[in-house]
Design a protein around this motif. Structure first.
Motif, PDB file in Angstrom:
ATOM      1  N   LEU A   1       0.937   4.181  -3.018  1.00 17.94           N
ATOM      2  CA  LEU A   1       0.126   5.331  -2.637  1.00 17.94           C
ATOM      3  C   LEU A   1       0.629   6.605  -3.305  1.00 17.94           C
ATOM      4  O   LEU A   1       1.828   6.802  -3.485  1.00 17.94           O
TER       5      LEU A   1
ATOM      6  N   PHE B   1       1.959   1.585  10.137  1.00 25.66           N
ATOM      7  CA  PHE B   1       1.990   2.332   8.879  1.00 25.66           C
ATOM      8  C   PHE B   1       2.905   3.547   8.988  1.00 25.66           C
ATOM      9  O   PHE B   1       3.688   3.829   8.075  1.00 25.66           O
TER      10      PHE B   1
ATOM     11  N   HIS C   1      -4.866  10.107   3.622  1.00 25.31           N
ATOM     12  CA  HIS C   1      -4.584   9.086   2.610  1.00 25.31           C
ATOM     13  C   HIS C   1      -5.021   7.695   3.035  1.00 25.31           C
ATOM     14  O   HIS C   1      -5.524   6.913   2.225  1.00 25.31           O
ATOM     15  N   ILE C   2      -4.820   7.375   4.324  1.00 23.41           N
ATOM     16  CA  ILE C   2      -5.127   6.040   4.838  1.00 23.41           C
ATOM     17  C   ILE C   2      -6.008   6.162   6.077  1.00 23.41           C
ATOM     18  O   ILE C   2      -5.704   6.937   6.986  1.00 23.41           O
TER      19      ILE C   2
ATOM     20  N   TRP D   1      -7.410   0.651  -2.149  1.00 26.97           N
ATOM     21  CA  TRP D   1      -7.127  -0.530  -1.343  1.00 26.97           C
ATOM     22  C   TRP D   1      -8.158  -0.681  -0.231  1.00 26.97           C
ATOM     23  O   TRP D   1      -8.566   0.301   0.381  1.00 26.97           O
TER      24      TRP D   1
ATOM     25  N   THR E   1      -2.087   1.523  12.771  1.00 25.01           N
ATOM     26  CA  THR E   1      -1.757   2.911  12.419  1.00 25.01           C
ATOM     27  C   THR E   1      -0.296   3.214  12.735  1.00 25.01           C
ATOM     28  O   THR E   1       0.420   3.807  11.923  1.00 25.01           O
TER      29      THR E   1
ATOM     30  N   ILE F   1      -2.294   9.644   7.931  1.00 23.67           N
ATOM     31  CA  ILE F   1      -3.012   8.438   8.360  1.00 23.67           C
ATOM     32  C   ILE F   1      -3.924   8.795   9.529  1.00 23.67           C
ATOM     33  O   ILE F   1      -3.542   9.565  10.415  1.00 23.67           O
TER      34      ILE F   1
ATOM     35  N   ILE G   1       0.837  -1.204   0.000  1.00 23.90           N
ATOM     36  CA  ILE G   1       0.000   0.000   0.000  1.00 23.90           C
ATOM     37  C   ILE G   1       0.868   1.250   0.000  1.00 23.90           C
ATOM     38  O   ILE G   1       0.659   2.183  -0.793  1.00 23.90           O
TER      39      ILE G   1
ATOM     40  N   GLN H   1      -7.316   6.762   0.004  1.00 29.80           N
ATOM     41  CA  GLN H   1      -6.894   5.768  -0.980  1.00 29.80           C
ATOM     42  C   GLN H   1      -6.827   4.359  -0.407  1.00 29.80           C
ATOM     43  O   GLN H   1      -6.832   3.384  -1.162  1.00 29.80           O
ATOM     44  N   ALA H   2      -6.759   4.228   0.930  1.00 28.95           N
ATOM     45  CA  ALA H   2      -6.684   2.906   1.553  1.00 28.95           C
ATOM     46  C   ALA H   2      -7.517   2.887   2.830  1.00 28.95           C
ATOM     47  O   ALA H   2      -7.471   3.824   3.630  1.00 28.95           O
TER      48      ALA H   2
END
Length: 466
Positions: free
Chosen positions: A65, A91, A123-124, A148, A88, A102, A61, A73-74
């Motif tokens: 990205l 990531f 983004h996530i 994703w 988290t 995130i 991912i 996006q994820a």
């Protein structure tokens, strides 16, 4: 085993970042899953605890990205907020990019603040099903640009009753997206979910635990009616005296309360939970490996981030709902050819769970009563006897002979030895056993019918009782 992350297709920049974090080579699940995910395939991954599943989906991912593009996006779904925080943090650690945004979302925190963060651009998103559904209902979380979707710990998610919530969320996901489901087990409900939502998925599997390793002794204690579990646990710990143990509880609150209680009793124990950052987790694990902390109290989800090979005991303070969870728990001890012990505390309502476990492990588990005071004293005296025998063989014995000689002018040698043993015995007993504690007899059951244990020392002229 693939020798490097770069050979899996991970970018050179990220591979170098992983080296700075101490990631030398991929685990089996990472080596199997990462190439397929980077190639755009949906993946259903099955692997046991501590195999590196988070990095297996996080690295692809992060590598694909676009931090310059707006929108989420994820989306990673987790069964609990502890795991959401843990994922988290992983990531952020694996990302190493300040531009990466995130957000973890779960109940118990202000949804308005989380919505505000979404509006600023993320983004996530890592979150629990209930809070994700709330945000979708408010139209605060938009999945139009989603590339994703990952379902992490799918078996735990379904066992906690989130199937309908998960299916509702998956119905909001665009058709042009990539999915990955990761689970410790792959039962029929997981397979049906995979078949329904994943597109021509690749299944990757890492060797599962054997059902009942013979090197693991399984013991079940019945908590007496009217007793608290913590009262029942105290004499068990005193009898077993685990060198290193992982104690499983159901909730994070229970972990905190039990840890606090055991620490107050003078035990070397600490709590492991998903809210710890990476540095705190590593610090606790290092202390545990160096035996500065003997026992760790954790929930199933938090413990999935633990990688420990030298456990002597696994204790099920709370019996898990899933038989598979029981197998995975006890499989953490008895590794690398060592023997291990799995201890479970049960109450009347746990009988059905115990029957299911016995069917799965194909073994009858004897339910034992809580250790009595005389049983514990007998074991303590036996341990003391072994320590005395070791001292007799040691080099420091001569230093204390003058004291014995002087005391012998007024007292019999047997009395002097008995007094020294009494002092040593009293000092080895835990604080809770020397006081009333939170229950009569310090939480121990009386056993007046059994004789008081005797210490037997073997001498050159035979056995003597004292």
């Amino acid at each position: 085993m693939t020798s490097s992350f770069a050979s899996l297709g991970i970018s050179e920049t990220r591979a170098k970042h992983l080296e700075t974090l101490g990631f030398q080579e991929p685990t089996e699940i990472q080596a199997q899953a990462i190439p397929h995910l980077l190639a755009g395939r949906d993946v259903a991954g099955q692997a046991q605890t501590g195999t590196g599943k988070t990095a297996a989906f996080a690295l692809p991912i992060l590598d694909t990205l676009d931090t310059s593009a707006p929108g989420v996006q994820a989306l990673i779904l987790t069964p609990t907020r502890e795991l959401a925080v843990q994922v988290t943090n992983a990531f952020r650690e694996l990302g190493g990019d300040r531009r990466l945004r995130i957000l973890s979302v779960y109940g118990g925190q202000s949804i308005e603040r989380q919505v505000q963060r979404l509006e600023q651009g993320v983004h996530i998103v890592v979150g629990t099903p209930g809070r994700i559904i709330d945000m979708l209902g408010r139209q605060s979380l938009k999945l139009d640009n989603l590339k994703w979707l990952v379902l992490d710990e799918a078996d735990e998610m379904l066992s906690m009753g989130f199937l309908d919530d998960v299916e509702r969320i998956l119905s909001h996901v665009p058709d042009q997206r990539q999915m990955a489901f990761f689970s410790a087990t792959m039962d029929m409900s997981i397979r049906e979910l995979v078949q329904k939502f994943l597109h021509n998925p690749v299944t990757v599997t890492v060797k599962q635990l054997k059902a009942t390793p013979k090197r693991i002794e399984q013991v079940v204690y019945m908590v007496p009616r009217g007793w608290s579990k913590v009262r029942a646990l105290q004499p068990i710990l005193e009898l077993e005296d685990p060198e290193s143990a992982l104690i499983f509880v159901r909730t994070r609150r229970a972990a905190a309360e039990l840890t606090s209680h055991l620490q107050a009793g003078g035990h070397s124990v600490d709590e492991y939970h998903g809210a710890l950052n990476q540095a705190q987790r590593e610090r606790l694990l290092n202390r545990f490996r160096q035996q500065q902390v003997r026992w760790i109290v954790a929930t199933d989800i938090a413990a999935r981030g633990l990688d420990i090979d030298h456990l002597t005991h696994v204790i099920n303070y709370d019996l898990p709902d899933s038989v598979e969870s029981y197998i995975h728990r006890i499989g953490r001890t008895g590794r690398a050819g060592r023997e291990g012990k799995a201890i479970s505390l049960i109450e009347g309502y746990d009988r059905r769970k115990l029957i299911n476990i016995e069917r799965r492990v194909r073994q009858k588990l004897t339910v034992t009563s809580i250790p009595t005071r005389s049983q514990i004293e007998a074991q303590q005296l036996e341990k003391l006897q072994n320590q005395v025998l070791e001292a007799i063989k040691g080099e420091r014995l001569a230093s204390f002979l003058p004291i014995v000689a002087k005391l012998s002018e007024d007292y019999e040698p047997h009395a002097i030895a008995a007094a020294a043993l009494q002092m040593a015995y009293d000092r080895t007993r835990p604080t809770w056993a020397r006081t009333e504690g939170d229950a009569p007899n310090g939480g121990l059951m009386e056993d007046p019918e059994l004789p008081k244990p005797k210490l037997r020392l073997k001498t050159s002229s035979g056995d003597r009782n004292s």
